[in-house]
Design a protein around this motif. Sequence first.
Motif, PDB file in Angstrom:
ATOM      1  N   VAL A   1       4.058  -5.784  11.869  1.00 60.53           N
ATOM      2  CA  VAL A   1       2.612  -5.308  11.752  1.00 60.53           C
ATOM      3  C   VAL A   1       2.662  -4.573  10.417  1.00 60.53           C
ATOM      4  O   VAL A   1       3.175  -3.948   9.888  1.00 60.53           O
ATOM      5  CB  VAL A   1       2.580  -4.293  13.010  1.00 60.53           C
ATOM      6  CG1 VAL A   1       0.968  -3.487  12.855  1.00 60.53           C
ATOM      7  CG2 VAL A   1       2.692  -4.908  14.340  1.00 60.53           C
ATOM      8  N   ASP A   2       1.216  -5.044   9.799  1.00 67.96           N
ATOM      9  CA  ASP A   2       0.895  -4.583   8.522  1.00 67.96           C
ATOM     10  C   ASP A   2       0.112  -3.426   8.652  1.00 67.96           C
ATOM     11  O   ASP A   2      -1.149  -3.263   9.195  1.00 67.96           O
ATOM     12  CB  ASP A   2      -0.109  -5.596   7.806  1.00 67.96           C
ATOM     13  CG  ASP A   2      -0.346  -5.016   6.322  1.00 67.96           C
ATOM     14  OD1 ASP A   2       0.004  -3.661   6.179  1.00 67.96           O
ATOM     15  OD2 ASP A   2      -1.019  -5.712   5.950  1.00 67.96           O
ATOM     16  N   LEU A   3       0.661  -2.210   8.517  1.00 71.10           N
ATOM     17  CA  LEU A   3       0.045  -0.942   8.967  1.00 71.10           C
ATOM     18  C   LEU A   3      -1.221  -0.478   7.822  1.00 71.10           C
ATOM     19  O   LEU A   3      -1.984   0.650   8.132  1.00 71.10           O
ATOM     20  CB  LEU A   3       1.268   0.189   9.286  1.00 71.10           C
ATOM     21  CG  LEU A   3       2.141   0.124  10.296  1.00 71.10           C
ATOM     22  CD1 LEU A   3       2.886   1.199  10.411  1.00 71.10           C
ATOM     23  CD2 LEU A   3       1.152  -0.040  11.740  1.00 71.10           C
ATOM     24  N   GLU A   4      -1.089  -0.934   6.817  1.00 67.59           N
ATOM     25  CA  GLU A   4      -1.965  -0.549   5.678  1.00 67.59           C
ATOM     26  C   GLU A   4      -3.490  -0.313   6.171  1.00 67.59           C
ATOM     27  O   GLU A   4      -4.344   0.572   5.905  1.00 67.59           O
ATOM     28  CB  GLU A   4      -1.984  -1.378   4.385  1.00 67.59           C
ATOM     29  CG  GLU A   4      -2.742  -0.753   3.504  1.00 67.59           C
ATOM     30  CD  GLU A   4      -2.395  -1.465   2.085  1.00 67.59           C
ATOM     31  OE1 GLU A   4      -3.135  -1.337   1.069  1.00 67.59           O
ATOM     32  OE2 GLU A   4      -1.785  -2.509   2.063  1.00 67.59           O
ATOM     33  N   PRO A   5      -3.952  -1.483   6.907  1.00 70.32           N
ATOM     34  CA  PRO A   5      -5.539  -1.160   7.400  1.00 70.32           C
ATOM     35  C   PRO A   5      -5.576   0.136   8.335  1.00 70.32           C
ATOM     36  O   PRO A   5      -6.787   0.458   8.360  1.00 70.32           O
ATOM     37  CB  PRO A   5      -5.687  -2.549   8.116  1.00 70.32           C
ATOM     38  CG  PRO A   5      -4.616  -3.444   7.476  1.00 70.32           C
ATOM     39  CD  PRO A   5      -3.519  -2.702   7.221  1.00 70.32           C
ATOM     40  N   MET A   6      -4.400   0.366   8.909  1.00 66.38           N
ATOM     41  CA  MET A   6      -4.500   1.481   9.902  1.00 66.38           C
ATOM     42  C   MET A   6      -4.198   2.779   9.212  1.00 66.38           C
ATOM     43  O   MET A   6      -4.759   3.990   9.578  1.00 66.38           O
ATOM     44  CB  MET A   6      -3.661   1.200  11.033  1.00 66.38           C
ATOM     45  CG  MET A   6      -3.959   0.383  12.068  1.00 66.38           C
ATOM     46  SD  MET A   6      -2.861  -0.060  13.294  1.00 66.38           S
ATOM     47  CE  MET A   6      -1.933  -1.330  12.431  1.00 66.38           C
ATOM     48  N   THR A   7      -3.331   2.817   8.122  1.00 64.75           N
ATOM     49  CA  THR A   7      -2.992   3.991   7.594  1.00 64.75           C
ATOM     50  C   THR A   7      -3.358   4.322   6.284  1.00 64.75           C
ATOM     51  O   THR A   7      -3.170   5.437   5.678  1.00 64.75           O
ATOM     52  CB  THR A   7      -1.461   4.394   7.598  1.00 64.75           C
ATOM     53  OG1 THR A   7      -1.017   3.343   6.855  1.00 64.75           O
ATOM     54  CG2 THR A   7      -0.861   3.954   8.856  1.00 64.75           C
ATOM     55  N   GLY A   8      -3.825   3.260   5.660  1.00 67.62           N
ATOM     56  CA  GLY A   8      -4.018   3.654   4.127  1.00 67.62           C
ATOM     57  C   GLY A   8      -3.046   3.462   3.021  1.00 67.62           C
ATOM     58  O   GLY A   8      -3.056   3.627   2.000  1.00 67.62           O
ATOM     59  N   GLN A   9      -1.855   3.260   3.665  1.00 68.10           N
ATOM     60  CA  GLN A   9      -0.632   3.077   2.872  1.00 68.10           C
ATOM     61  C   GLN A   9       0.226   1.801   3.397  1.00 68.10           C
ATOM     62  O   GLN A   9       0.333   1.532   4.477  1.00 68.10           O
ATOM     63  CB  GLN A   9       0.503   4.124   3.103  1.00 68.10           C
ATOM     64  CG  GLN A   9      -0.196   5.587   2.583  1.00 68.10           C
ATOM     65  CD  GLN A   9       0.703   6.656   2.864  1.00 68.10           C
ATOM     66  OE1 GLN A   9       1.251   6.737   3.937  1.00 68.10           O
ATOM     67  NE2 GLN A   9       0.882   7.720   1.980  1.00 68.10           N
ATOM     68  N   ARG A  10       0.648   1.083   2.536  1.00 67.40           N
ATOM     69  CA  ARG A  10       1.476  -0.326   2.610  1.00 67.40           C
ATOM     70  C   ARG A  10       2.610   0.085   3.455  1.00 67.40           C
ATOM     71  O   ARG A  10       3.424   0.880   2.938  1.00 67.40           O
ATOM     72  CB  ARG A  10       1.592  -0.986   1.322  1.00 67.40           C
ATOM     73  CG  ARG A  10       2.058  -2.244   1.638  1.00 67.40           C
ATOM     74  CD  ARG A  10       2.329  -2.999   0.334  1.00 67.40           C
ATOM     75  NE  ARG A  10       2.598  -4.224   0.515  1.00 67.40           N
ATOM     76  CZ  ARG A  10       3.120  -5.243  -0.545  1.00 67.40           C
ATOM     77  NH1 ARG A  10       3.816  -4.553  -1.635  1.00 67.40           N
ATOM     78  NH2 ARG A  10       3.048  -6.710  -0.290  1.00 67.40           N
ATOM     79  N   LEU A  11       2.790  -0.498   4.550  1.00 66.45           N
ATOM     80  CA  LEU A  11       4.038  -0.556   5.259  1.00 66.45           C
ATOM     81  C   LEU A  11       4.059  -1.769   6.204  1.00 66.45           C
ATOM     82  O   LEU A  11       3.222  -1.887   6.990  1.00 66.45           O
ATOM     83  CB  LEU A  11       4.223   0.958   5.968  1.00 66.45           C
ATOM     84  CG  LEU A  11       5.478   1.175   6.843  1.00 66.45           C
ATOM     85  CD1 LEU A  11       6.635   1.171   5.824  1.00 66.45           C
ATOM     86  CD2 LEU A  11       5.239   2.378   7.671  1.00 66.45           C
ATOM     87  N   PHE A  12       5.120  -2.346   6.322  1.00 68.43           N
ATOM     88  CA  PHE A  12       5.473  -3.223   7.429  1.00 68.43           C
ATOM     89  C   PHE A  12       6.242  -2.756   8.340  1.00 68.43           C
ATOM     90  O   PHE A  12       7.326  -2.480   8.098  1.00 68.43           O
ATOM     91  CB  PHE A  12       6.002  -4.413   6.629  1.00 68.43           C
ATOM     92  CG  PHE A  12       4.909  -5.223   5.401  1.00 68.43           C
ATOM     93  CD1 PHE A  12       3.851  -5.825   5.926  1.00 68.43           C
ATOM     94  CD2 PHE A  12       5.145  -4.947   4.253  1.00 68.43           C
ATOM     95  CE1 PHE A  12       3.004  -6.322   5.012  1.00 68.43           C
ATOM     96  CE2 PHE A  12       4.388  -5.242   3.075  1.00 68.43           C
ATOM     97  CZ  PHE A  12       3.409  -6.115   3.486  1.00 68.43           C
TER      98      PHE A  12
END
Length: 333
Positions: free
Chosen positions: A17-28
């Motif tokens: 899951v690409d969390l950047e759209p939810m958290t504002g930070q890049r994290l897979f």
Amino acid sequence: MPVITVPQEFNEEDLYVDLEPMTGQRLFLKCEGFNFAGSIKLKAATEMVESAERRGVLTPDSILVESSSGNLGVALSMIAASRGYRFVCVTDSRCNLATRLMMEALGGQVHVVSDEHAAGGLLGARLAYLRGLCAADHRYVWLSQYHNPDNWRAHYFRTAPAIARSFPRLDVLFIGVGTTGTLMGCARWFRTWDRPVRIVAVDSVGSAIFGNPPGRRMIPGLGMSVRPPLLDEAYVDEAVRVEEADAIRTCRKLARRGFLFGGSTGTVVSGAMTWLARNGWRGLTPVAIAPDLGERYLDTIYQANWVQALYGSDALGDVAGDRPTNAAGGRIR
């Protein structure tokens, strides 16, 4: 089309899951809960059982027994059912009801320890009970996830190579710690890889894994009240500690975007976000391992009264503020 004959043959290895759209930070986020056991513990359970069978430790009349806060117990219940073994899980009062019912539905027997051991807390009490079982009857086989090298070998042979295949430019890997099996398997594998990867362990406040005094922990999964025998800190670049209230807020925030994760995953994501905000994330390829899903936490982390009673209203998070926005910039209700 996968066709299987035993449940442990299926495990979704390549879902992120690409969390950047939810958290504002890049994290897979590597999702390890999509198997019949519902967590990453299926890998360790499978490796430990199959190794014990190859070595002749497990025989047809053996009774599997293990100490577990829940997820490994479910995985071993499932494997025991598919292979015809009896299984006894020794757990404590922090193990949630859904997990206990799942083990029993799979044919496992659950023994809940409620009184703390004088030296080792609830874990010490679980281990003392296990030793008594094994001393009383030779049929009991304790795989001992805390000492068993097959625990970390499962992740050396499977988890780490799978991450490397998906992210050949990986820079930093965040791994939650309990027995440290996942941590040590992945850290050992990446130590020999062709590019440096920073290994960040994510622990719970109240855990004694990295030398802090043990304290209250109400969410099962990560953390231990003693130093894990499998841990070799030479392979760990850094450790991050997460308050349980922060893990809960993270879980509930992700749920507002449709991703229902468990307490261990909330802890890992919270720790990773803290590290990335502090160290900078632009230009990095960061991956975090999500050990579990959230269905087993519906009566705890996702139950407002439980959260408020133990952590206060702040741990519920800003539900309205977590809602995504539409194309016009307004809140989606």
